[in-house]
Scaffold this motif. Structure first.
Motif, PDB file in Angstrom:
ATOM      1  N   ARG A 108      26.439  24.084  15.629  1.00 24.50           N
ATOM      2  CA  ARG A 108      27.499  23.526  14.786  1.00 24.50           C
ATOM      3  C   ARG A 108      28.568  24.577  14.546  1.00 24.50           C
ATOM      4  O   ARG A 108      28.373  25.768  14.808  1.00 24.50           O
ATOM      5  CB  ARG A 108      26.937  23.037  13.450  1.00 24.50           C
ATOM      6  CG  ARG A 108      25.884  21.941  13.593  1.00 24.50           C
ATOM      7  CD  ARG A 108      25.326  21.530  12.237  1.00 24.50           C
ATOM      8  NE  ARG A 108      24.269  20.546  12.377  1.00 24.50           N
ATOM      9  CZ  ARG A 108      24.469  19.250  12.556  1.00 24.50           C
ATOM     10  NH1 ARG A 108      25.705  18.782  12.592  1.00 24.50           N
ATOM     11  NH2 ARG A 108      23.452  18.408  12.674  1.00 24.50           N
ATOM     12  N   GLY A 109      29.689  24.130  14.012  1.00 23.01           N
ATOM     13  CA  GLY A 109      30.772  25.051  13.670  1.00 23.01           C
ATOM     14  C   GLY A 109      32.084  24.615  14.285  1.00 23.01           C
ATOM     15  O   GLY A 109      32.165  23.632  15.018  1.00 23.01           O
ATOM     16  N   GLU A 110      33.119  25.384  13.979  1.00 23.46           N
ATOM     17  CA  GLU A 110      34.444  25.092  14.512  1.00 23.46           C
ATOM     18  C   GLU A 110      34.488  25.369  16.011  1.00 23.46           C
ATOM     19  O   GLU A 110      33.850  26.300  16.506  1.00 23.46           O
ATOM     20  CB  GLU A 110      35.497  25.948  13.806  1.00 23.46           C
ATOM     21  CG  GLU A 110      35.726  25.585  12.347  1.00 23.46           C
ATOM     22  CD  GLU A 110      36.270  24.169  12.192  1.00 23.46           C
ATOM     23  OE1 GLU A 110      37.175  23.792  12.969  1.00 23.46           O
ATOM     24  OE2 GLU A 110      35.780  23.451  11.300  1.00 23.46           O
ATOM     25  N   LEU A 111      35.244  24.562  16.708  1.00 20.13           N
ATOM     26  CA  LEU A 111      35.416  24.748  18.142  1.00 20.13           C
ATOM     27  C   LEU A 111      36.156  26.055  18.410  1.00 20.13           C
ATOM     28  O   LEU A 111      37.199  26.324  17.827  1.00 20.13           O
ATOM     29  CB  LEU A 111      36.207  23.571  18.727  1.00 20.13           C
ATOM     30  CG  LEU A 111      36.581  23.655  20.205  1.00 20.13           C
ATOM     31  CD1 LEU A 111      35.331  23.690  21.068  1.00 20.13           C
ATOM     32  CD2 LEU A 111      37.453  22.471  20.594  1.00 20.13           C
ATOM     33  N   ILE A 112      35.588  26.875  19.301  1.00 19.93           N
ATOM     34  CA  ILE A 112      36.192  28.159  19.661  1.00 19.93           C
ATOM     35  C   ILE A 112      36.682  28.067  21.091  1.00 19.93           C
ATOM     36  O   ILE A 112      35.961  27.629  21.987  1.00 19.93           O
ATOM     37  CB  ILE A 112      35.174  29.307  19.541  1.00 19.93           C
ATOM     38  CG1 ILE A 112      34.691  29.442  18.092  1.00 19.93           C
ATOM     39  CG2 ILE A 112      35.774  30.616  20.024  1.00 19.93           C
ATOM     40  CD1 ILE A 112      33.519  30.388  17.944  1.00 19.93           C
ATOM     41  N   SER A 113      37.929  28.454  21.293  1.00 21.88           N
ATOM     42  CA  SER A 113      38.460  28.507  22.652  1.00 21.88           C
ATOM     43  C   SER A 113      39.313  29.753  22.787  1.00 21.88           C
ATOM     44  O   SER A 113      39.919  30.218  21.831  1.00 21.88           O
ATOM     45  CB  SER A 113      39.292  27.267  22.968  1.00 21.88           C
ATOM     46  OG  SER A 113      40.486  27.250  22.212  1.00 21.88           O
ATOM     47  N   CYS A 114      39.337  30.305  23.977  1.00 17.07           N
ATOM     48  CA  CYS A 114      40.155  31.474  24.257  1.00 17.07           C
ATOM     49  C   CYS A 114      40.913  31.212  25.552  1.00 17.07           C
ATOM     50  O   CYS A 114      40.499  30.411  26.381  1.00 17.07           O
ATOM     51  CB  CYS A 114      39.288  32.714  24.397  1.00 17.07           C
ATOM     52  SG  CYS A 114      38.551  33.256  22.818  1.00 17.07           S
ATOM     53  N   GLY A 115      42.000  31.907  25.722  1.00 17.89           N
ATOM     54  CA  GLY A 115      42.872  31.606  26.838  1.00 17.89           C
ATOM     55  C   GLY A 115      44.106  30.953  26.268  1.00 17.89           C
ATOM     56  O   GLY A 115      44.773  31.487  25.383  1.00 17.89           O
ATOM     57  N   SER A 116      44.400  29.740  26.694  1.00 14.52           N
ATOM     58  CA  SER A 116      45.526  29.005  26.137  1.00 14.52           C
ATOM     59  C   SER A 116      45.261  28.678  24.680  1.00 14.52           C
ATOM     60  O   SER A 116      44.176  28.225  24.325  1.00 14.52           O
ATOM     61  CB  SER A 116      45.746  27.711  26.926  1.00 14.52           C
ATOM     62  OG  SER A 116      46.672  26.868  26.264  1.00 14.52           O
ATOM     63  N   PRO A 117      46.241  28.868  23.789  1.00  9.19           N
ATOM     64  CA  PRO A 117      46.012  28.619  22.362  1.00  9.19           C
ATOM     65  C   PRO A 117      45.972  27.145  21.997  1.00  9.19           C
ATOM     66  O   PRO A 117      45.591  26.783  20.895  1.00  9.19           O
ATOM     67  CB  PRO A 117      47.226  29.296  21.698  1.00  9.19           C
ATOM     68  CG  PRO A 117      48.294  29.242  22.739  1.00  9.19           C
ATOM     69  CD  PRO A 117      47.584  29.420  24.053  1.00  9.19           C
ATOM     70  N   GLY A 118      46.332  26.260  22.941  1.00  7.35           N
ATOM     71  CA  GLY A 118      46.445  24.848  22.612  1.00  7.35           C
ATOM     72  C   GLY A 118      45.169  24.045  22.746  1.00  7.35           C
ATOM     73  O   GLY A 118      45.194  22.821  22.647  1.00  7.35           O
ATOM     74  N   LYS A 119      44.039  24.694  22.989  1.00  5.67           N
ATOM     75  CA  LYS A 119      42.767  24.010  23.206  1.00  5.67           C
ATOM     76  C   LYS A 119      42.917  22.940  24.278  1.00  5.67           C
ATOM     77  O   LYS A 119      42.654  21.754  24.068  1.00  5.67           O
ATOM     78  CB  LYS A 119      42.228  23.415  21.893  1.00  5.67           C
ATOM     79  CG  LYS A 119      41.884  24.476  20.862  1.00  5.67           C
ATOM     80  CD  LYS A 119      41.250  23.903  19.603  1.00  5.67           C
ATOM     81  CE  LYS A 119      40.899  25.023  18.632  1.00  5.67           C
ATOM     82  NZ  LYS A 119      40.302  24.520  17.376  1.00  5.67           N
ATOM     83  N   GLU A 120      43.330  23.399  25.445  1.00  7.51           N
ATOM     84  CA  GLU A 120      43.537  22.511  26.578  1.00  7.51           C
ATOM     85  C   GLU A 120      42.324  22.578  27.507  1.00  7.51           C
ATOM     86  O   GLU A 120      42.021  23.627  28.067  1.00  7.51           O
ATOM     87  CB  GLU A 120      44.795  22.905  27.343  1.00  7.51           C
ATOM     88  CG  GLU A 120      46.074  22.822  26.527  1.00  7.51           C
ATOM     89  CD  GLU A 120      47.270  23.324  27.307  1.00  7.51           C
ATOM     90  OE1 GLU A 120      47.585  22.733  28.356  1.00  7.51           O
ATOM     91  OE2 GLU A 120      47.886  24.318  26.877  1.00  7.51           O
ATOM     92  N   PHE A 121      41.650  21.440  27.666  1.00  7.79           N
ATOM     93  CA  PHE A 121      40.446  21.398  28.492  1.00  7.79           C
ATOM     94  C   PHE A 121      40.507  20.299  29.553  1.00  7.79           C
ATOM     95  O   PHE A 121      39.484  19.938  30.124  1.00  7.79           O
ATOM     96  CB  PHE A 121      39.209  21.191  27.610  1.00  7.79           C
ATOM     97  CG  PHE A 121      39.008  22.293  26.602  1.00  7.79           C
ATOM     98  CD1 PHE A 121      38.496  23.518  26.986  1.00  7.79           C
ATOM     99  CD2 PHE A 121      39.363  22.108  25.275  1.00  7.79           C
ATOM    100  CE1 PHE A 121      38.318  24.541  26.057  1.00  7.79           C
ATOM    101  CE2 PHE A 121      39.185  23.119  24.339  1.00  7.79           C
ATOM    102  CZ  PHE A 121      38.665  24.342  24.729  1.00  7.79           C
ATOM    103  N   GLY A 122      41.706  19.777  29.816  1.00  6.07           N
ATOM    104  CA  GLY A 122      41.825  18.692  30.775  1.00  6.07           C
ATOM    105  C   GLY A 122      41.859  17.347  30.070  1.00  6.07           C
ATOM    106  O   GLY A 122      41.964  17.262  28.846  1.00  6.07           O
ATOM    107  N   THR A 123      41.760  16.286  30.856  1.00  6.90           N
ATOM    108  CA  THR A 123      41.868  14.932  30.320  1.00  6.90           C
ATOM    109  C   THR A 123      40.709  14.076  30.799  1.00  6.90           C
ATOM    110  O   THR A 123      40.495  13.929  32.009  1.00  6.90           O
ATOM    111  CB  THR A 123      43.196  14.272  30.752  1.00  6.90           C
ATOM    112  OG1 THR A 123      44.283  15.110  30.344  1.00  6.90           O
ATOM    113  CG2 THR A 123      43.341  12.903  30.134  1.00  6.90           C
ATOM    114  N   VAL A 124      39.983  13.491  29.845  1.00  5.93           N
ATOM    115  CA  VAL A 124      38.854  12.609  30.137  1.00  5.93           C
ATOM    116  C   VAL A 124      38.987  11.342  29.295  1.00  5.93           C
ATOM    117  O   VAL A 124      39.418  11.402  28.143  1.00  5.93           O
ATOM    118  CB  VAL A 124      37.507  13.306  29.811  1.00  5.93           C
ATOM    119  CG1 VAL A 124      36.352  12.314  29.782  1.00  5.93           C
ATOM    120  CG2 VAL A 124      37.224  14.411  30.821  1.00  5.93           C
ATOM    121  N   ASP A 125      38.619  10.220  29.861  1.00  7.49           N
ATOM    122  CA  ASP A 125      38.563   8.951  29.117  1.00  7.49           C
ATOM    123  C   ASP A 125      37.232   8.291  29.427  1.00  7.49           C
ATOM    124  O   ASP A 125      37.078   7.609  30.426  1.00  7.49           O
ATOM    125  CB  ASP A 125      39.727   8.036  29.518  1.00  7.49           C
ATOM    126  CG  ASP A 125      39.773   6.759  28.680  1.00  7.49           C
ATOM    127  OD1 ASP A 125      39.086   6.711  27.629  1.00  7.49           O
ATOM    128  OD2 ASP A 125      40.480   5.810  29.075  1.00  7.49           O
TER     129      ASP A 125
END
Length: 561
Positions: free
Chosen positions: A39-56
């Motif tokens: 659990r916890g806040e989502l952590i991402s590094c690299g692009s600051p926009g939390k960009e992980f692609g597009t899924v539907d």
């Protein structure tokens, strides 16, 4: 009471029973707690926009969790397992009746193409699937997804990892055939095909089938992280890698917030000898992994950093940039704790110093390598430990310390036996190749040239019959390159040239094979080929390398020193 009233009473009673049954099927807080979800806040590094692609991804769960579910799948497709599980945990907190969220937890505990899950992961995955199965409110397709991953977890304590991967592949094939229009079913089936591929199948049956599925989707779904990522894995083989180059050059832009997405293109860049692109990819992925370790509170370093460092060092060595490679080794020596302490970490800590010593032909350093001291139980990683003993053996025999080389051969045989006892046939075979190689060079040092060449050819053929593990950018030293080196040493120059060219066909732009091919070509009188290989080497390494080989290259090409 008239018939109409009775009918309505019966209707309400049945409705109450159905609703009650559905409510009873929802997991209890205790069941959820026992999963011990990340659990916890989502952590991402690299692009600051939390960009992980597009899924539907189509689900029947409450609409309020739809956005988070897609985010969790995006993370899952880039193998950001911990972060993906955090998002699935958030969904479970908000909508505990969402069966597919538990499917997601099970998918996060299954690590195809990496190492087999731990018993803790397997237990968690099995418990998550049990909860998902117990929930009544789910569609038929969702049940099929849940049952597919259940095929991996069922009887996990009695079944080996490869058998479980094949079970998952067959289940995903059935799901894909039942719902041929479901993109995600097709994508996860392609992943299952790659995970279950036979490492000795040089026709790449599974991979080609997976590639057909993914390529059919790519044109319309060019921002889907799973499609792009799995195309790279699917074609991460000699002769196939060029098919993945467009995806490799796009993946980091599609999912720039994923450290793995920043690294993964370098698999293809390595296969194709595109060293500058490989270096750039791994500098970015290592920086993102360092950022992730700090942001998530990891004590020490994150395993993804070490994986990137191995690929980075390999690329530096192929450019002859030994100073940069040595800087990474110096940095590695400062690392004393990595989490998780897994096979990727063990491989990097064994391979990086071994590569540097062997590729630069620093035989004294190779002969004196030691197992690095950190939070690793080396007895759990016999394949990785074998790398150190292999390097020590070659270093010893090249330094004319034959007794020391024979001692290392004994150690290699013991580690090989351990791998056989563990029924890890692939890794046992890798150790067997090292043993044959070691025996060959010991025989040569003792003057037994015919026996040495036969053993070295056998080792090269053994290595060609299998594939490299995804954890590594390449063999610590290709057996066929060592065979070519031996032929060159024995002045069998035409044969040596043929073998160097075979290495370059499989591993383009390798420094030592380019130089060896040039030397062998010159000895046969083929100056055109010598010029070709020397120019190629100078183009790759002339501005970065201080190796003595480049001095000879520049002198021959009349380039100012």
């Amino acid at each position: 009471m008239n018939f109409s009233i009775k009918r309505w009473l019966l209707f309400f009673l049945l409705t109450f029973i159905v609703v009650a049954c559905e409510n009873d099927s929802n997991p209890s807080k205790e069941q959820i707690s026992q999963l011990n979800l990340k659990r916890g806040e989502l952590i991402s590094c690299g692009s600051p926009g939390k960009e992980f692609g597009t899924v539907d991804f189509e689900i029947s769960c409450d609409e309020k969790v739809k956005k988070d579910f897609n985010l969790a799948i995006e993370l899952l497709h880039s193998f950001e397992y911990d972060e993906s599980e955090k998002v699935f945990a958030k969904i479970i907190d908000e909508a505990p009746e969402c069966a597919m969220a538990y499917w997601g937890v099970a998918m996060c505990s299954y690590h195809p193409l990496w190492e087999a899950p731990s018993d803790t992961d397997l237990k968690k995955g099995a418990e998550a699937i049990a909860i998902a199965r117990s929930i009544n409110k789910k569609s038929g397709k969702e049940s099929a997804y849940i049952n597919a991953i259940a095929a991996y977890y069922d009887d996990w304590d009695k079944t080996n990892p490869r058998a479980r991967s094949i079970n998952f592949e067959k289940a995903m094939e059935q799901l894909h055939n039942t719902y041929p229009q479901d993109k995600e079913a097709a994508i996860f089936y392609a992943l299952a095909l790659d995970a279950a591929a036979d490492p000795t199948d040089k026709t790449y049956t599974n991979q080609k089938k997976a590639g057909d599925i993914l390529n059919a989707l790519y044109a319309a779904e060019s921002n889907h992280p799973g499609i792009i990522h799995y195309i790279i894995h699917t074609y991460d083989y000699p002769g196939l890698a060029t098919l993945a180059l467009p995806a490799a050059r796009r993946y980091a832009a599609v999912a720039p917030s994923s450290a793995h997405a920043l690294h993964m293109p370098s698999h293809i860049f390595t296969r194709l000898g595109l060293w500058d692109e490989c270096i750039k990819s791994n500098l970015e992925s290592v920086a993102a992994a360092q950022c992730y370790a700090e942001a998530s509170g990891i004590k020490g370093h994150w395993d993804e950093e070490l994986h990137g460092l191995d690929y980075l060092t390999y690329a530096y060595l192929q450019k002859g940039n030994d100073d940069s490679a040595k800087q990474e080794l110096d940095y590695l020596s400062t690392i004393k704790e990595v989490h998780p302490a897994n096979s990727k970490v063990a491989y990097a800590f064994a391979a990086i110093p071994a590569r540097i010593a062997l590729e630069t032909k620093n035989w004294d350093d190779a002969a004196n390598l030691q197992l690095p001291q950190l939070n690793l139980a080396w007895n759990k990683f016999p394949w990785q430990e074998a790398i150190i003993h292999f390097a020590r053996l070659l270093g010893s025999v090249k330094s004319q310390k034959i007794d020391a080389a024979k001692y290392e051969l004994v150690k290699l045989n013991a580690l090989h036996d351990t791998l056989l006892q563990q029924k890890d046939i692939y890794k046992a075979n890798q150790a067997a190749i090292q043993i044959k190689t070691g025996e060959a060079w010991i025989q040569l040092a003792q003057g037994k040239k015919t026996e040495a060449l036969q053993l070295m050819k056998t080792a090269a053929d053994m290595e060609d019959s299998t594939t490299k593990h995804p954890v590594t950018p390449g063999e610590v030293l290709p057996a066929r390159e060592l065979y070519a080196d031996m032929l060159l040493q024995l002045n069998q120059n035409e044969n040596a040239l043929h073998e160097y060219e075979a290495v370059l066909n499989k591993n383009p732009n390798r420094f030592n094979s380019l130089y060896g091919a040039g030397v062998a070509a010159g000895r046969t009188g083929d100056d055109n080929k010598k010029i070709m290989y020397y120019k190629q080497l100078y183009t790759i390494a002339g501005k970065t390398s201080g190796r003595t080989e480049l001095t000879a290259v520049k002198s021959f090409l009349n380039i100012p020193l």
